[in-house]
Design an enzyme around this catalytic site. Structure first.
Site, mmCIF file in Angstrom:
data_model
loop_
_atom_site.group_PDB
_atom_site.id
_atom_site.type_symbol
_atom_site.label_atom_id
_atom_site.label_comp_id
_atom_site.label_asym_id
_atom_site.label_seq_id
_atom_site.Cartn_x
_atom_site.Cartn_y
_atom_site.Cartn_z
ATOM 1 N N ALA A 11 0.864 -1.187 0.000
ATOM 2 C CA ALA A 11 0.000 0.000 0.000
ATOM 3 C C ALA A 11 0.895 1.230 0.000
ATOM 4 O O ALA A 11 1.625 1.473 0.961
ATOM 5 C CB ALA A 11 -0.906 -0.011 1.225
ATOM 6 N N MET A 12 0.850 2.006 -1.079
ATOM 7 C CA MET A 12 1.768 3.132 -1.254
ATOM 8 C C MET A 12 1.007 4.451 -1.238
ATOM 9 O O MET A 12 0.070 4.653 -2.011
ATOM 10 C CB MET A 12 2.562 2.968 -2.542
ATOM 11 C CG MET A 12 3.344 1.661 -2.585
ATOM 12 S SD MET A 12 4.471 1.523 -3.986
ATOM 13 C CE MET A 12 5.721 2.727 -3.525
ATOM 14 N N SER A 13 1.446 5.341 -0.341
ATOM 15 C CA SER A 13 0.787 6.636 -0.182
ATOM 16 C C SER A 13 1.513 7.751 -0.906
ATOM 17 O O SER A 13 1.028 8.880 -0.948
ATOM 18 C CB SER A 13 0.720 6.983 1.307
ATOM 19 O OG SER A 13 2.029 7.167 1.820
ATOM 20 N N GLY A 14 2.688 7.454 -1.449
ATOM 21 C CA GLY A 14 3.514 8.506 -2.025
ATOM 22 C C GLY A 14 4.461 9.110 -1.015
ATOM 23 O O GLY A 14 5.206 10.035 -1.335
ATOM 24 N N GLY A 15 4.460 8.595 0.221
ATOM 25 C CA GLY A 15 5.345 9.087 1.264
ATOM 26 C C GLY A 15 6.567 8.209 1.429
ATOM 27 O O GLY A 15 6.709 7.166 0.793
ATOM 28 N N SER A 18 5.998 4.162 3.102
ATOM 29 C CA SER A 18 5.557 3.081 2.221
ATOM 30 C C SER A 18 6.555 2.845 1.091
ATOM 31 O O SER A 18 6.714 1.709 0.623
ATOM 32 C CB SER A 18 4.164 3.376 1.658
ATOM 33 O OG SER A 18 4.129 4.609 0.972
ATOM 34 N N MET A 37 -4.610 4.032 -2.951
ATOM 35 C CA MET A 37 -6.041 4.302 -2.855
ATOM 36 C C MET A 37 -6.302 5.778 -3.162
ATOM 37 O O MET A 37 -5.630 6.656 -2.638
ATOM 38 C CB MET A 37 -6.559 3.984 -1.451
ATOM 39 C CG MET A 37 -6.387 2.562 -1.016
ATOM 40 S SD MET A 37 -7.207 2.227 0.584
ATOM 41 C CE MET A 37 -6.337 3.357 1.679
ATOM 42 N N CYS A 101 -10.624 3.559 8.717
ATOM 43 C CA CYS A 101 -10.060 3.378 7.374
ATOM 44 C C CYS A 101 -9.186 2.131 7.320
ATOM 45 O O CYS A 101 -9.240 1.371 6.353
ATOM 46 C CB CYS A 101 -9.258 4.618 6.978
ATOM 47 S SG CYS A 101 -8.494 4.499 5.350
ATOM 48 N N CYS A 197 -6.460 12.717 6.676
ATOM 49 C CA CYS A 197 -6.138 12.923 5.261
ATOM 50 C C CYS A 197 -7.180 13.748 4.531
ATOM 51 O O CYS A 197 -6.849 14.486 3.603
ATOM 52 C CB CYS A 197 -5.920 11.577 4.565
ATOM 53 S SG CYS A 197 -7.417 10.570 4.359
#
Length: 352
Positions: A11-15, A18, A37, A101, A197
């Site tokens: 699961a990658m948040s762009g941070g 992850s 997501m 979530c 978020c």
């Protein structure tokens, strides 16, 4: 999960967290895919333009040489996280949407996505660990206590723990950033997300008024003695434990000790009125076997709270009474109460 050549969906948040989780799994020899997501757009976007976190996730996935899948969950997120969040606030409770979530999306919906893609496991960038104890997979605190996120993960089930990986569980944030810099990743110094978020500016009141059409429903501010001290413009503007912004004069500092949304009352009192010696949780989830007898444990009633010694008494119907050895302050209905045995998470529930 030490076996090589597993297919792991990250699961990658762009941070940075992850991203480094994915990089570590690649270095261990796993086949890695990313998933991001799309749950809530906090910025105006033109036709076909993606939010910043998805653009960042695409770039780091490209840099790592892994595929990235984007799952549009905006409608479900509105219905299953945002709407309950608003309803909880308007009912006088203080919700924790991150826990919700995690339960509904990150460790349910994304595990289904892992199945769809033929992945063996799901990894996230949480600072937590999974350990073996008495033949069970058990959630445990991350080794770095400053970043430990086990509190937000108490809804995990045994079935989910069999397929979840936390690559950062033994690392500190500084080690994660150093690893990202060593790999030349552009997110190495990207700031941590500090807010919910879908409310990045932290303006909960404004969000509630825009999203749920909350109106300035006038009510009373009442002392615990029953004395009416003033008026307010909406009970949803207050949370238990709040001291500032009450707008009333009193010889001693006053705190919000309870909210009665049905009566439109905000109840205030001196600091000692914040202390409670017990609480009840609902919707309780046990990661370990549910105890048959009262159990000595420790309970955390908010993210930054130091767990307090207590006795857990199962009441039935997913309800547990938590009896503290010493009274605790700032117990907010709607928040999570999570039970620990040293580093291990026993389970948790929602404060009634």
């Amino acid at each position: 999960m030490k076996e090589k050549n597993k297919h792991i969906l990250v699961a990658m948040s762009g941070g940075v967290d992850s991203t480094v989780a994915a990089a570590l799994l690649l270095a261990q020899g796993h086949q890695v895919s990313g998933v991001t997501m799309r749950v809530w757009d906090t910025e105006p976007l033109g036709d076909g333009r993606e939010p910043a976190h998805i653009r960042d996730a695409r770039k780091v996935a490209f840099d790592l040489g892994i595929p990235l899948h984007v799952v549009d969950l905006r409608e479900e997120f509105l219905q299953q996280v945002v709407t309950p969040f608003c309803e909880e606030y308007l009912s006088g409770r203080t919700p924790n949407p991150c826990v919700l979530c995690n339960r509904v999306f990150k460790f349910s919906r994304l595990l289904r996505e892992a199945d769809r893609l033929g992945a063996d496991a799901l990894a996230t960038g949480h600072y937590a660990r999974i350990v073996e104890h008495d033949g069970l997979k058990v959630l445990a605190k991350g080794s770095n206590r400053q970043k430990d996120q086990s509190y937000f993960l108490f809804t995990l089930t045994q079935q989910q723990l069999q397929r979840v990986v936390f690559p950062l569980g033994e690392m500190s944030k500084e080690e994660v950033r150093t690893h990202a810099e060593r790999l030349g990743l552009h997110v190495a110094q990207k700031g941590d997300s500090q807010d919910i978020c879908f409310i990045p500016d932290g303006d909960y009141i404004g969000f509630l008024e825009r999203q749920s059409h909350a109106t300035d429903t006038e009510g009373s501010i009442v002392h615990v003695s029953g004395k009416r001290l003033g008026k307010h413009r909406g009970a949803y503007r207050f949370t238990v434990g709040q001291r500032r912004g009450l707008g009333i004069a009193w010889p001693e500092p006053l705190y919000v000790v309870a909210i009665d949304a049905a009566k439109k009352q905000v109840i205030v009192g001196e600091k000692e009125h914040l202390h409670v010696d017990r609480l009840v949780t609902t919707g309780t989830n046990w990661i370990v076997a549910q105890p048959q007898q009262p159990l000595q444990a420790r309970c955390r009633i908010r993210y930054r709270h130091q767990e307090a010694p207590c006795t857990l008494v199962v009441l039935g119907n997913d309800r547990v009474e938590v009896r503290f050895d010493e009274p605790q302050s700032g117990v907010s209905p709607g928040q999570a109460a999570v039970f620990y045995d040293e580093d291990r998470v026993l389970g948790g529930g929602w404060i009634a």
